[in-house]
Design an enzyme around this catalytic site. Structure first.
Site, mmCIF file in Angstrom:
data_model
loop_
_atom_site.group_PDB
_atom_site.id
_atom_site.type_symbol
_atom_site.label_atom_id
_atom_site.label_comp_id
_atom_site.label_asym_id
_atom_site.label_seq_id
_atom_site.Cartn_x
_atom_site.Cartn_y
_atom_site.Cartn_z
ATOM 1 N N HIS A 106 -3.212 -0.898 -5.167
ATOM 2 C CA HIS A 106 -3.372 -2.237 -4.584
ATOM 3 C C HIS A 106 -4.776 -2.738 -4.877
ATOM 4 C CE1 HIS A 106 0.019 -0.599 -2.255
ATOM 5 N NE2 HIS A 106 0.404 -1.837 -2.074
ATOM 6 N N GLN A 161 3.382 -9.751 -6.483
ATOM 7 C CA GLN A 161 2.744 -9.516 -5.186
ATOM 8 C C GLN A 161 1.359 -8.864 -5.273
ATOM 9 O OE1 GLN A 161 4.684 -7.085 -1.775
ATOM 10 N NE2 GLN A 161 5.495 -9.149 -1.708
ATOM 11 N N GLU A 170 10.034 -7.206 -10.704
ATOM 12 C CA GLU A 170 9.034 -7.994 -11.423
ATOM 13 C C GLU A 170 9.547 -8.374 -12.806
ATOM 14 O OE1 GLU A 170 8.496 -5.298 -9.658
ATOM 15 O OE2 GLU A 170 7.323 -6.167 -8.034
#
Ligand SMILES: Cc1ncc(C[n+]2csc(CCOP(=O)(O)OP(=O)(O)O)c2C)c(N)n1
Ligand SMILES: [Mg+2]
Lengths: 372, 324
Positions: free
Chosen positions: B129, B82, B60
């Site tokens: 997430h 992502q 990243e």
């Protein structure tokens, strides 16, 4: 020094050219059984995910020999910093399928108290299998720190940091290996090169020829091994562990293997993995390979696998059934373990939640399928 | 007009921007052939070639750092992270570099880039997430922070972000990717980065929210309506720079305010809204401002539905400030 040709031990016909893995008959069969149990665990989890019982799992198909061969080089007093695709390491060292299934269900008996996604295991017993984090590579420098602590106390602990080909692009990989090189840390870095990082092929991950060569930049040996050859992985890992215990510093091992399934149970790899790769690697199955070795050494009779696999499936189904009937974690687990003690503001937020449930009913659980 | 999901509207937004301006590039992990793990960039590589839509190595820091260089040198990069949870290796590049480049070079160098990233819970993604990290970034002068909640806004705000001369963090409520549908103009259009949107009017209570909380707040507002409470719902859309005038106007209208976000409460965006109103409109307030937020804990997995604000909690707060 970096080797480039993958080391192999088990030949096509199962012969090992006199190599002594230093394992008893029982231990060799344990390796074999562990690979089959990983497979059975995967098969059950896929069914559970497809039927909506669990949200997500990670297939290990094709990688079993790397996991088990690598893990077999470590003692119970060592520390493992695993990736999320290391089920075989946990099973090899005696983590029970039930404890793993509790995590898959995120229930009240999950060691992480249902806080983590499936496959993010955490165990301290029977071995330090350190709590898995999703952000890739973060555990690599942590492994070096844990090794330093052991060094300071004069312990002979060896530490494993396991990660994928994609993991070598993370910040943690570079700082971790650099520190370990400078500190001569008793760490084994195991890069499981399984060809893909989700949909990114290794050629787009790195311009180097494989990953072991990166060891040079950090002043440590780099070793390439056939990751589908359990004994070869065991051999190079044992050598690296020995170097670590002798104070000779870290090693980077690249195990060349292949992810025979998707990235996860929600991934469709046929969209991006060329069919030839599956064909090619399908012929190199790590369980077949080890079985041929067992047969050649007279430790195994052809045709015995079905029974053993059926046993493993039954074991995993039983674990799943038990985990499924285990209650969800209590609401208090949202607020505990944030700190050693629950501070006042969290206590009052928790009390609010309990009181709200009484006043307005419970929250709606909803579906929540994980997309990747 | 076409009817699109929020996700399709984002894809359409990128395609529209890429067709109009050749300097627009889209990249990140798995965005090329696979079309992104959520399929937001599906079809882009086919239409615009591998040079304009491509996968990167798993870094990243590399993604955002490279995007900054491209932006400095005449491109309009749209970098995908992502999951917002994985943005932190790039924190340095975003906060120290992208956000400060214009200032530290006296305007000689600029950084017109967009970082798109899915955020928020509701998919059983656990700690890593599910997070809503907007507050970390809203504390960064030089950045813009945008969060759509409808397909129409998703496309218009994304195109505006891509055409904006400064770095924009574009947070996408992944829980809404496929669950909301709406009318979207087929042509190019923009939605101004710095005006809030009145979702529905009401004279009793004002609720400020954004992203995935908008449909939840709307549901709560409808339930409140059944009990005779008329609730005004406001979607902030752009958190930074904030439409302060708009916030004050809608706060004054009812004198009863609730702020809702999924992120933890402490130092969350709700604190900024509350302080803004307290400083400038306290004399209009009929009740203390109420915040409905995620708890001040990491994001759980199995119990996520207890962690995230739901219509039950929002309704509770609406009734509380109404009856005060
Ligand atoms: C910092 C970070 N970025 C992105 C992701 C999303 N992600 C999860 S797994 C993965 C690919 C990892 O590939 P590799 O390291 O080769 O391991 P493998 O899955 O092949 O075992 C990605 C990009 C992540 N978890 N963390
Ligand atoms: Mg990989």
């Amino acid at each position: 020094m970096t080797t480039m040709e993958p080391l192999t031990v088990i030949a096509e016909d199962g012969a090992t050219n006199g190599y002594d893995p230093g394992l008893s008959e029982e231990e060799l069969l344990h390796c074999y059984r562990t690979m089959l149990r990983v497979r059975a665990f995967d098969e059950i989890c896929l069914k559970l995910q497809r039927s909506g019982r669990i949200g997500f799992s990670i297939p290990n198909l094709g990688i079993e020999a790397t996991q088990v061969g690598g893990a077999s080089a470590f003692k119970k007093s060592d520390w493992l910093f695993p990736s999320y695709r290391d089920f075989g390491m946990a099973l090899f060292h005696g983590v029970t399928p039930l404890d793993m299934m509790h995590n898959m269900y995120g229930n009240g008996l999950d060691t992480s108290k249902g806080r983590q996604m499936p496959v993010h295991f955490s165990f301290v017993d029977p071995i330090h299998f350190v709590s898995i984090s999703s952000p890739i590579g973060t555990h690599i420098p942590q492994a070096v720190g844990a090794a330093y602590a052991a060094q300071v106390r004069g312990e002979d602990t060896a530490v494993l940091a396991s990660f994928g080909d994609g993991g070598t692009s993370s910040l943690g990989f570079h700082s971790g290996l650099n520190f370990a090189g400078v500190w001569k840390s008793p760490v084994v870095f195991l890069c499981q090169n399984n060809g893909w990082a989700i949909s990114c092929p290794i050629e787009e991950q790195s311009a180097t020829d494989g990953f072991a060569v990166k060891a040079q930049a950090y002043g440590m040996p780099g070793v390439v091994v056939d990751g589908n050859d359990l004994l070869a992985v065991r051999k190079v890992t044992l050598e690296a562990v020995e170097r670590a215990r002798n104070g000779d510093g870290p090693t980077l091992i690249e195990a060349k293997t292949f992810r025979m399934g998707g990235h996860s149970t929600s991934d469709d790899p046929y969209k991006y993995v060329p069919a030839e790769q599956y064909e090619e690697w399908g012929k190199k199955d790590p369980v077949d390979r080890f079985e041929r070795f067992l047969e050649a050494s007279g430790l195994w009779k052809k045709g015995g696998r079905d029974e053993l696999y059926a046993e493993a499936l039954a074991e995993m189904s039983a674990a799943a059934a038990k985990a499924q009937s285990t209650k969800a974690p209590g609401l208090e687990t949202i607020f505990s373990d944030v700190y050693a003690d629950v501070p006042a503001h969290l206590r009052s937020q928790g009390e609010f939640l309990f009181e709200l449930g009484k006043r307005r009913g419970d929250a709606d659980a909803g579906g929540g399928e994980f997309p990747l | 007009m076409v009817t699109l999901t929020l996700l399709q509207a984002l894809t359409d937004g990128m395609k529209t921007a890429m067709r109009k301006d050749e300097s627009v590039l889209v990249f990140g992990e798995d965005v090329g052939k696979r079309g992104g793990v959520f399929l937001t960039t599906e079809g882009l590589q086919e239409e615009f070639s591998k040079q304009r839509c491509f996968d990167t190595p798993l870094s990243e820091d590399g993604i955002v750092g490279a995007a900054i260089g491209m932006a400095m040198n005449g491109m309009r990069p749209v970098a995908e992270i992502q999951f917002q949870d994985f943005i932190f290796p790039a924190f340095d590049q975003i906060v120290s570099e992208a956000a400060k480049l214009r200032y530290r070079s006296g305007g000689q160098y600029t950084c017109p880039l967009v970082i798109r990233t899915p955020y928020g819970g509701g998919i059983r993604g656990g700690l890593y997430h599910s997070q809503s990290g907007e507050a970390y970034f809203c504390h960064t002068p030089g950045l813009k922070v945008v969060i759509p909640s409808t397909p129409h806004d998703a496309k218009g705000l994304l195109i505006a972000a891509i055409e904006d001369p400064d770095p924009v963090l574009f947070l996408e409520p992944k829980a809404l990717y496929r669950s909301v549908k709406g009318e979207v103009p087929e042509e190019h259009y923009t939605v101004d980065l710095s005006t809030l949107r009145e979702v529905q009017s009401g004279s009793d209570v004002t609720v400020f929210c954004y992203g995935a909380m908008v449909p939840i707040v709307t549901k709560a507002a409808n339930r409140a309506e059944e009990n005779g409470i008329k609730t005004c719902v406001v979607d902030l859309r752009t958190l930074l720079p904030l439409d302060e005038e708009g916030v004050l106007e809608f706060a004054k209208k009812t004198g009863r305010v609730v702020v809702v976000h999924e992120a933890p409460r402490f130092c969350g965006f709700g604190a900024e809204i509350s302080a803004l109103i307290a400083e400038n409109a306290i004399e209009y307030m009929e009740a203390p401002i109420a915040r409905v937020t995620g708890f001040d804990t990491p994001f759980p997995n199995t119990l996520e539905h207890h962690y995230m604000p739901d219509d039950r909690r929002v309704l509770d707060a609406i009734e509380h400030v109404f009856n005060y």
